[in-house]
Design an enzyme around this catalytic site. Structure first.
Site, short mmCIF file in Angstrom:
data_model
loop_
_atom_site.label_atom_id
_atom_site.label_comp_id
_atom_site.label_asym_id
_atom_site.label_seq_id
_atom_site.Cartn_x
_atom_site.Cartn_y
_atom_site.Cartn_z
CG ASN A 1 31.67 56.24 34.06
OD1 ASN A 1 32.87 56.37 34.12
ND2 ASN A 1 31.01 56.22 32.92
CG HIS B 1 29.10 58.38 39.93
ND1 HIS B 1 30.41 57.98 40.08
CD2 HIS B 1 28.96 58.74 38.63
CE1 HIS B 1 31.04 58.09 38.92
NE2 HIS B 1 30.18 58.55 38.03
CG HIS C 1 37.90 73.49 47.24
ND1 HIS C 1 37.67 72.63 46.19
CD2 HIS C 1 36.68 73.94 47.62
CE1 HIS C 1 36.37 72.60 45.94
NE2 HIS C 1 35.75 73.38 46.79
NE ARG D 1 36.35 55.96 32.03
CZ ARG D 1 36.23 56.09 33.35
NH1 ARG D 1 35.03 56.06 33.92
NH2 ARG D 1 37.29 56.24 34.12
CG HIS E 1 20.93 63.82 42.65
ND1 HIS E 1 21.96 64.00 43.54
CD2 HIS E 1 21.44 64.11 41.43
CE1 HIS E 1 23.04 64.40 42.89
NE2 HIS E 1 22.76 64.47 41.61
CB SER F 1 27.50 57.97 32.66
OG SER F 1 27.56 58.97 33.63
CG HIS G 1 32.93 50.13 51.20
ND1 HIS G 1 33.66 50.70 50.19
CD2 HIS G 1 32.45 51.17 51.93
CE1 HIS G 1 33.64 52.03 50.31
NE2 HIS G 1 32.90 52.34 51.37
#
Lengths: 277, 277
Positions: free
Chosen positions: A116, A114, A177, A118, A104, A100, A147
């Protein structure tokens, strides 16, 4: 191939990928400022219930804060977790290994990222992971190239992967939200079990290799460019959104806290500095 | 007294308290810098399902970011919310009114603070709320005085309140995964229905008055003091914890997002700037 061998192969790969990434990131720091180049520092941890991991962290001149973690944990899921994770309805045992990474960057012109991947075993076995780009100031060429690299990676295995995993990424990293995306997307996959461990593992390795192909290129392209205070402000606001997403929605964060993972490692994804207006 | 009258009394009080607090905070800004004193700006919002509120926000020279929100909302709870909130197992209707305040200060020597009081109706009616102090650099006298003021407030109504609500506050604002408290405590109460609306409402009003008695005093005591960069760093780290708590655990945040409250108002509690190491 038995499950023990699969576990050995995957954990070895995650460690190898970690080493390659950290080496490359240290190289970038050295290119940027040859005097006193900064290196990763590593910290091992063990999980009371079984297994453990290693955190790698670097605070450099290009990387404001980058965490690269590997972990291999096993044990029994809590009843709450059992309900949510496939293949452990009647058997709480699990084993999981992965890498992971969250970076920044000092410059708001260099996108945050980012990664990750697994390998998870319950009574079922599957791969999961992905990578997504989080620019403060969007550069169309960067996003297209990012992309495109992932598309090439996906298309080698299954033409359905790229559209499916790109869409999944867009949906997953959407901050409901706020009605905005966390970043500029990428790919996200989970519960991957095509029937061929060999193919699925090769694909997962390729996601890591694609990351190593494209991200250092984007860093080098932008790291020497001048930026304004307004750009930096924009970056800090984006980081606030990033923290918001990770704490409110991220499954990895919830999985980690739920399985009593190492809190320092889990929350290493949080930005070094963030703003909310 | 019928429920309509109770609703009118409580909403009027929350508005009155909001006005008094904002007036006092503006006065502090004026004392600090008489030229071009900064004022609150207000923004009304309506909730699609019923009701609405008003956000008040000020970014001053003493207050780095302070939000004072009042809202009165009503409607039907979702099925998920129905399971979690008393008195609506068989009836989804609710009505809720309250005031909510979070102040993040420029000086790390002036503690941040949180205040919230509310009156909630389902098939049951109750008051809830509290206030807690969040210093970056702890001042023993401040903390003692803050707790003492709240104790005097509680003791007027019931000698059991203060120990109970202080403990509840300590438990509620504990960040389990970090094994630390968010701040220096205060009081937290919920589901308060002693059988006397008059008493419970008077107590809730007194919590607001106690806030107005003690917090401006603490601000004035510290706002002119010099602080170091290390103090500011400490404050930003504390704010990271504050954001972490609010996004991972806070019931008010969850209640707000769950009942489709105004996102801007709900997340106004997030700090203007925060650090994670």
């Amino acid at each position: 191939m038995d499950i023990i061998e699969k576990r050995l192969l995957t954990t070895n790969w995650f460690t190898e990928l970690r080493n390659k990434i950290c080496q490359e990131f240290e190289k970038i720091e050295q290119e940027y400022a040859t005097a006193n180049p900064i290196k990763f520092s590593y910290k091992k941890w063990t999980r009371p219930g079984g297994g453990g991991g290693e955190m790698g962290m670097m605070k450099g001149k290009v990387f404001e804060k980058v965490g690269v973690n590997i972990s291999t944990v096993h044990g029994e899921f809590s009843e709450e977790a059992q309900k949510k994770i496939p293949g452990c309805e009647n058997n709480p045992n699990f084993w999981a290994s992965g890498i992971s990474l969250v970076a920044h960057m000092h410059s708001p012109l260099v996108p945050a990222i980012h990664l990750n991947t697994r390998f998870i075993n319950t009574t079922k076995n599957w791969f999961g992971g992905g990578t997504d780009l989080n620019p403060a100031i969007e550069d169309k060429d960067d996003i297209e190239k990012f992309h495109q690299t992932l598309k090439v990676c996906c298309d080698k295995y299954n033409l359905a992967y790229y559209p499916k995993y790109k869409k999944w990424c867009d949906e997953y990293f959407f901050i409901k939200h706020r009605n905005v995306s966390r970043g500029a997307g990428g790919i996200f996959y989970d519960y991957l079990d095509s029937g061929s461990f060999t193919n699925d593992f090769a694909f997962t390795q390729d996601v890591g290799k694609s990351f190593l192909q494209i991200y250092p290129e984007l860093i080098r392209k932008h790291m020497h460019r001048k930026y304004s205070e307004a750009d930096k402000h924009e970056q800090l606001i984006k980081r606030g959104l990033y923290a918001e997403f990770n704490l409110l929605y991220d499954r990895g964060t919830k999985f980690g806290l739920m399985t009593e993972g190492n809190v320092e490692a889990i929350l290493m994804s949080l930005p070094p500095l963030a703003k909310w207006s």
